[in-house]
Design a protein around this motif. Structure first.
Motif, short mmCIF file in Angstrom:
data_model
loop_
_atom_site.label_atom_id
_atom_site.label_comp_id
_atom_site.label_asym_id
_atom_site.label_seq_id
_atom_site.Cartn_x
_atom_site.Cartn_y
_atom_site.Cartn_z
N LYS B 47 0.81 -1.22 0.00
CA LYS B 47 0.00 0.00 0.00
C LYS B 47 0.85 1.27 0.00
CE LYS B 47 -4.57 -1.02 0.91
NZ LYS B 47 -5.64 -1.42 1.76
N GLU B 48 1.99 1.27 0.78
CA GLU B 48 2.81 2.48 0.89
C GLU B 48 3.41 2.86 -0.46
OE1 GLU B 48 4.48 -0.40 3.40
OE2 GLU B 48 2.31 -0.21 3.28
N GLN B 51 0.85 4.41 -2.54
CA GLN B 51 0.57 5.75 -2.01
C GLN B 51 1.62 6.75 -2.51
OE1 GLN B 51 -2.27 6.53 -0.28
NE2 GLN B 51 -1.55 8.58 -0.78
N ASP B 55 0.85 10.10 -4.41
CA ASP B 55 1.36 11.40 -3.97
C ASP B 55 2.10 12.11 -5.10
OD1 ASP B 55 0.29 10.84 -1.54
OD2 ASP B 55 2.18 10.35 -0.54
#
Ligand SMILES: [Zn+2]
Lengths: 368, 208
Positions: B47-48, B51, B55
């Motif tokens: 998930k990071e 993300q 971003d």
């Protein structure tokens, strides 16, 4: 030039055929609707990536199949090469020795063919579009760079037409200003296309007259290209520019480019009369055959190698005298792919180098 | 031979996945199948990591804008090329796309300003002088500009665009030049396509 081997898969009526082809006349015998014309069409496609019978390429894929595939080994004076065409519903891929050819034009000149087909009878006596296509394809095969020029020209016509349509709808000042930048390249390309065609037709014309004289006695048959009468590209351009100025008003009215090689004709006459208007069936056929015989000779003169002759059932409707005169005119030093329903239809004294039988979409060497 | 394409929706009827596939497939060079692969690859990631991508994309749309002067993308306005007083402000190089600017910058041979058209004249695509901001370019030429270098591509449309700009700026007293054309360096004449070779011949220059 020789097509040494040919693999056909799911193309028109042919399910699968793998052929080894020799020099001289390769005769394909079979009844109608068995696959003879499919074979000819396959070779035309391998040569030009177009069909002489349809614009809808998906029709070339055998009914019920997803893809068609053609592969041929070509022997030319400058070496050997394997050409392959894969055809899907919305896509085709063309390769030479396993390297993808990005543009259709890249295929031209690798397998030069001249087609004699019953569908072709309109070439001498049909509309101008038929003859433009005939001349353009013939030039493309001996001078592949012509295709780029032709595509460029067509695109310029399209761009101009779009602006002319805008001018047609409303008197559009901005469109007029824009049109000015398309005129010069349009005239440049138009002059180049016309000049190239003119050079070709001038080389072709005496051959057409000569071959017609060999086939029939009611000539002379003459082809000419009035638009290319001034011989240099500069003179042609000057004349086109003049005609463009004169057609400005009508162009804007009709929303279309009205002058240029996309509208030209190369009319054929027989004993001074228009073949399209006055030619009989037999005269039209003889003229069409003369154009093709002349095309083959012009190709040989231009590149020093006899192209592959594809002769699809054209002698069937002739009487014996005409058949004999036709075969006497055909250059048989190269490779010929000939189709017929029956050996007897070809006429006397025809000795094929190899005979194949075409039956229900399969092709096999005839038992000797 | 490739297999027939499956329709992008057939992967799954999950609306959120379909939405992502649809958005990705709008990008240049990405077909429905590639969009499907990318979507699945994103789902498989941590998930990071995803993300991080989200971003980056968010910053891209918030933080980068086309320069109001020349159309170049930058985090600052005007862009750092327009803002650089070391550059020759009397020369403007007109290019079709941002990529062309990058390519010319890479040569380190050019020290003037740019103007990015964002396209070329093409009536059949509905692109006229307004759509590619030619009026705006002409307004820029009212400033003390000495030379305009037309660096549009040597295509039919690129040439027509250059020609249009040349015609439109005739009365402004600016010197107009066009990039020379020729063979790409490091390439073999043998492999050059005919039109490049023909062009190279017709624009050949005297040896000095
Ligand atoms: Zn800027």
């Amino acid at each position: 030039m020789r097509l040494a081997s040919l693999l056909i898969r799911h193309f028109r009526l042919i399910g699968e055929a793998s052929l080894e082809l020799g020099s001289g006349m390769q005769l394909f015998l079979g009844l109608n609707a068995q696959g003879k014309t499919s074979l000819i069409e396959a070779i035309v496609f391998l040569s030009t990536s177009t069909s002489h019978r349809t614009h809808k390429e998906e029709e070339l894929i055998q009914w019920g199949e997803e893809t068609a595939y053609l592969r041929g080994r070509v022997e030319r004076l400058d070496g050997e090469e394997t050409l392959a065409c894969g055809l899907e519903k919305k896509r085709k891929s063309i390769k030479a020795d396993d390297v993808a050819l990005p543009r259709v034009g890249d295929l031209y000149g690798r397998l030069r063919t001249v087609l004699f087909a019953p569908e072709d009878m309109a070439v001498a006596a049909g509309g101008p579009a038929e003859r433009r296509r005939y001349v353009d394809m013939a030039i493309a095969q001996i001078d592949p760079s012509y295709i780029g020029l032709l595509q460029q020209y067509r695109r310029l016509v399209k761009q101009r037409n779009q602006l002319l349509k805008r001018m047609q709808l409303r008197s559009d000042n901005s469109a007029q200003k824009e049109l000015a930048v398309w005129d010069a390249p349009f005239l440049d390309a138009a002059a180049k296309v016309t000049e190239r065609r003119g050079r070709y037709v001038r080389a072709l014309a005496p051959l057409v007259t000569e071959y017609y004289g060999r086939l029939a006695d009611d000539g002379p048959c003459v082809i000419h290209y009035p638009a290319a009468e001034p011989e240099t590209a500069e003179d042609i351009r000057a004349r086109l520019a003049e005609r463009l100025e004169r057609s400005r008003g009508t162009e804007a009215e009709r929303g279309n480019t009205l002058i240029g090689p996309h509208r030209d004709d190369m009319p054929c006459t027989l004993a001074g009369k228009s073949l399209a208007q006055f030619g009989s069936q037999g005269q039209r056929r003889a003229a069409a055959l003369s154009l093709r015989l002349a095309e083959a000779r012009a190709a040989r003169d231009a590149v020093g190698e006899t192209p592959l002759l594809l002769i699809d059932d054209v002698v069937y409707e002739m009487d014996n005298t005409r058949r004999a005169r036709f075969w006497d005119s055909v250059d048989r030093t190269g490779q010929l792919i000939v189709t017929a329903a029956d050996l007897g239809h070809l006429g006397a004294r025809i000795e094929p180098a190899q005979i194949f039988e075409v039956n229900h979409g399969s092709i096999h060497p005839a038992a000797s | 031979m490739t297999q027939p394409l499956s329709s992008p929706g057939s992967l799954s009827a999950v609306p959120i996945i379909e939405r992502a596939v649809k958005q990705l497939s709008k990008l240049p060079g990405i077909g429905p199948r590639m969009a499907q692969r990318l979507t699945l690859a994103l789902l498989k990631r941590k998930k990071e990591e995803v993300q991080e991508l989200v971003d980056a994309l968010g910053q891209l749309i918030d933080g980068v804008n086309p320069c109001p002067e020349c159309g170049n993308y930058d985090q600052q306005t005007p862009c750092r090329i327009c803002a650089d007083d070391q550059r020759d402000r009397s020369v403007i190089c007109v290019v079709e796309q941002h990529q062309d600017l990058i390519a010319i910058e890479r040569t380190s041979q050019y020290h003037g300003l740019y103007h990015i058209l964002g396209g070329v004249l093409s009536p059949i695509d509905g692109v006229g002088p307004e759509e590619i901001g030619i009026p705006k370019l002409l307004r820029r030429l009212n400033e003390p500009v000495r030379e305009v270098i037309l660096a549009t591509n040597p295509t039919i449309e690129g040439d027509a665009t250059a020609h249009y700009i040349q015609d439109a700026s005739k009365t402004l007293g600016v010197r107009i030049t066009r990039l020379a054309r020729g063979l790409p360096s490091g390439s073999d004449i043998e492999y050059a396509d005919e039109s490049t070779l023909a062009l190279a011949l017709s624009t050949r220059s005297e040896l000095k």
